[in-house]
Motif scaffolding. Sequence first.
Motif, short mmCIF file in Angstrom:
data_model
loop_
_atom_site.label_atom_id
_atom_site.label_comp_id
_atom_site.label_asym_id
_atom_site.label_seq_id
_atom_site.Cartn_x
_atom_site.Cartn_y
_atom_site.Cartn_z
N LEU A 39 0.82 -1.20 0.00
CA LEU A 39 0.00 0.00 0.00
C LEU A 39 0.86 1.26 0.00
O LEU A 39 0.53 2.25 -0.66
N ILE A 40 1.96 1.23 0.75
CA ILE A 40 2.85 2.39 0.78
C ILE A 40 3.47 2.61 -0.60
O ILE A 40 3.57 3.75 -1.09
N ASP A 41 3.89 1.50 -1.25
CA ASP A 41 4.43 1.62 -2.60
C ASP A 41 3.38 2.17 -3.56
O ASP A 41 3.69 3.00 -4.43
N PHE A 42 2.17 1.69 -3.43
CA PHE A 42 1.07 2.19 -4.25
C PHE A 42 0.86 3.68 -4.03
O PHE A 42 0.74 4.46 -4.98
N ASN A 43 0.86 4.10 -2.78
CA ASN A 43 0.65 5.50 -2.43
C ASN A 43 1.78 6.37 -2.96
O ASN A 43 1.56 7.49 -3.41
N SER A 44 3.02 5.85 -2.93
CA SER A 44 4.17 6.65 -3.34
C SER A 44 4.12 7.02 -4.82
O SER A 44 4.71 8.01 -5.25
N GLY A 45 3.40 6.22 -5.62
CA GLY A 45 3.29 6.53 -7.04
C GLY A 45 2.20 7.54 -7.36
O GLY A 45 2.15 8.08 -8.47
N LEU A 46 1.32 7.80 -6.39
CA LEU A 46 0.18 8.70 -6.63
C LEU A 46 0.54 10.14 -6.35
O LEU A 46 1.35 10.44 -5.47
N LYS A 47 -0.07 11.03 -7.09
CA LYS A 47 -0.01 12.46 -6.80
C LYS A 47 -1.32 12.85 -6.12
O LYS A 47 -2.40 12.63 -6.68
N ASP A 48 -1.18 13.43 -4.95
CA ASP A 48 -2.34 13.69 -4.09
C ASP A 48 -2.28 15.14 -3.62
O ASP A 48 -1.95 15.43 -2.46
N PRO A 49 -2.59 16.11 -4.50
CA PRO A 49 -2.38 17.53 -4.17
C PRO A 49 -3.20 18.02 -2.99
O PRO A 49 -2.79 18.97 -2.32
N ASN A 50 -4.33 17.40 -2.71
CA ASN A 50 -5.16 17.83 -1.60
C ASN A 50 -5.04 16.94 -0.38
O ASN A 50 -5.87 17.00 0.53
N ASN A 51 -4.02 16.08 -0.41
CA ASN A 51 -3.72 15.26 0.77
C ASN A 51 -4.90 14.41 1.21
O ASN A 51 -5.18 14.27 2.40
N ARG A 52 -5.60 13.83 0.23
CA ARG A 52 -6.73 12.95 0.54
C ARG A 52 -6.29 11.72 1.33
O ARG A 52 -7.07 11.17 2.10
N LEU A 53 -5.05 11.30 1.12
CA LEU A 53 -4.57 10.06 1.74
C LEU A 53 -3.69 10.36 2.95
O LEU A 53 -2.75 9.63 3.25
N ASN A 98 -8.87 15.21 -7.28
CA ASN A 98 -8.50 14.04 -8.06
C ASN A 98 -7.11 13.54 -7.71
O ASN A 98 -6.22 14.30 -7.33
N LEU A 99 -6.92 12.25 -7.85
CA LEU A 99 -5.63 11.61 -7.73
C LEU A 99 -5.07 11.40 -9.13
O LEU A 99 -5.82 11.16 -10.08
N SER A 100 -3.77 11.45 -9.26
CA SER A 100 -3.13 11.20 -10.55
C SER A 100 -1.82 10.46 -10.30
O SER A 100 -1.61 9.90 -9.23
N GLY A 101 -0.93 10.47 -11.29
CA GLY A 101 0.34 9.80 -11.11
C GLY A 101 0.37 8.40 -11.70
O GLY A 101 -0.34 8.10 -12.67
N GLU A 102 1.18 7.53 -11.09
CA GLU A 102 1.35 6.17 -11.56
C GLU A 102 0.67 5.18 -10.61
O GLU A 102 0.54 5.44 -9.42
N ILE A 103 0.24 4.05 -11.17
CA ILE A 103 -0.38 3.00 -10.36
C ILE A 103 0.62 1.86 -10.22
O ILE A 103 0.95 1.18 -11.20
N SER A 104 1.11 1.67 -9.02
CA SER A 104 2.17 0.70 -8.77
C SER A 104 1.67 -0.74 -8.88
O SER A 104 0.61 -1.08 -8.37
N PRO A 105 2.46 -1.62 -9.52
CA PRO A 105 2.10 -3.05 -9.58
C PRO A 105 2.22 -3.74 -8.22
O PRO A 105 1.96 -4.95 -8.13
N SER A 106 2.60 -3.00 -7.19
CA SER A 106 2.65 -3.60 -5.85
C SER A 106 1.29 -4.12 -5.41
O SER A 106 1.20 -4.96 -4.51
N LEU A 107 0.22 -3.65 -6.08
CA LEU A 107 -1.13 -4.13 -5.73
C LEU A 107 -1.27 -5.64 -5.95
O LEU A 107 -2.16 -6.27 -5.36
N ILE A 108 -0.41 -6.21 -6.78
CA ILE A 108 -0.47 -7.66 -7.02
C ILE A 108 -0.27 -8.43 -5.73
O ILE A 108 -0.79 -9.55 -5.56
N LYS A 109 0.45 -7.84 -4.78
CA LYS A 109 0.72 -8.52 -3.51
C LYS A 109 -0.53 -8.64 -2.64
O LYS A 109 -0.54 -9.40 -1.67
#
Length: 599
Positions: A39-53, A98-109
Amino acid sequence: MEKISILGFILAILYFITELACNGHTHVDNNVQSKQKALIDFNSGLKDPNNRLSSWKGSNYCYWKGISCENSTGFVISIDLHNPYPRENVYENWSSMNLSGEISPSLIKLKSLKYLDLSFNSFKAMPVPQFFGSLKNLIYLNLSSAGFSGSIPSNLRNLSSLQYLDLSSEYLDDIDFEYLYDIHSEYFNNLFVENIEWMTDLVSLKYLGMNYVNLSLVGSRWVEVANKLPSLTELHLGGCSLSSSFPSPTFVNLTSLAVIAINSNYFNSKFPEWLLNVSNLVSIDISDNQLHGRIPLGLGELPNLQYLDLSLNVNLRGSISQLLRKSWKKIEVLNLAQNELHGSIPSSIGNFCNLKYLDLSFNLLNGSLPEIIEGLETCSSKSPLPNLTELSLYYNQLMGKLPNWLGELKNLRALYLSSNKFEGPIPTSLWTLQHLEYLYLSRNELNGSLPDSIGQLSQLQGLGVSSNHMSGSLPYSIGQLSQLQCLYVSSNHLSGSLPDSIGQLSQLQDLDVSSNHLSGSLPDSIGQLSQLQELDVSSNHLSGSLSEQHFWKLSKLWYLRMDSNSFHLNVSPNWVPPFQVNDLDMGSCRLGPSFPAWL
């Protein structure tokens, strides 16, 4: 003795640790750490300008916003990060969260992940990640209006447990799509499918949403594919660039199908009559296509049908009398607007006890509305059309007087009868409809006057009786319509003065009283209408002085016509009005001490 006690204690501790390991606790701890890192890896790839996470910190990820876990194991089963703002706030708040950025393949775990919702975010033109096809326990996948583009990966076929798949932009059907696309194109899916055969492996699929996904390369294969999905209950393929004739399956196997929405395509064929064999259908939307030929009467006999929209096909034909004489047992929404329906509306329409919305506008209907309607005894309320909230019959060739039973439609919120040939007075019963929000009767042959009882319509937002033969004056009670936004009474024979109570209409945006016989001065209270955008009092017999008071709070005004009256403009030379009009016509208005710069 002391040494033996210490040794025993150490042995006990070793035994306890061994037991924990044997019972899997060490494995669980490792699992927790693995899920947390994923989840942390997934979060690190996201851009969250309004700090939703912002809650994504600490070790207890089951309490992070958007994360749900299985109670017994702590395994992550759901990630729900959809943009929280509803579509009605899309202009103002959509992009802010909105969230943007990259979606990490760490979700496979996250092997137990069943629910993934990333809808209404902004993954700007990136493809749908290939690794989504490895999330084999997914039951729910929603990527709608999230900005993905490119070819939908065929390895989604591996998601054999998937029940809900939405890749569409359907939430924008009823707002200004073109405006939003120009300003925020990164939020709109730009997806296409090259080969749709892989979908036949989604054997558990119940809901398929692909509105505005380009299926032009698929051809007619979409029907055969849908026919091989035994659990499919909802199919949404609006605006998918499907064209040519409407395909027919060799054998109809869509026994579970309840909803089919294939609107806004380019089907150029007759109505697909094989749909009449799908008895579980609750909703059919084939609007905005190029269907032609006759509307099959069998639609009225589908036992579960609640929603039917065949509007905007232009060339669909049929007798409205024959259509409405069918049972339509459960119908709630019936939209047949902008076709070639003909004939008169039958009195049997009273049998439609569940009907909430009826739109027959832009057709070739003629004759008069039935004076009485049949079947009142069939509805439990013993009243006509007890659930009807909207009735649209404008742009037809209907004539005769408006029947009194219109005023018995106690739940009516909108009545559109403009552009017909109705005559006679407006039934007094209409002024008793407490829930009425819109009443448009313009471009008919109606006469009579607007009564004082109009003030009882406390929910009225729009009133249009332009281009009729209405006489009398505007009643003072019109000022009681606190929700009124639009008032159109132009091109009639209204006389008398404009009531000062107009200034109480604090929500009024459009006021058109042009081309009447109104006289007297313009009320100062007009200047209180801070929401007014369009004001047309032209072609009357109004006179008197126009002061700064008349324009005091009109900061939103952009259209102003006052020509063909006898006003005298009396404002100071340096006065600057609070508005900037794009369309201004003061006509031969006599000026005051000097010529104002703003004219």
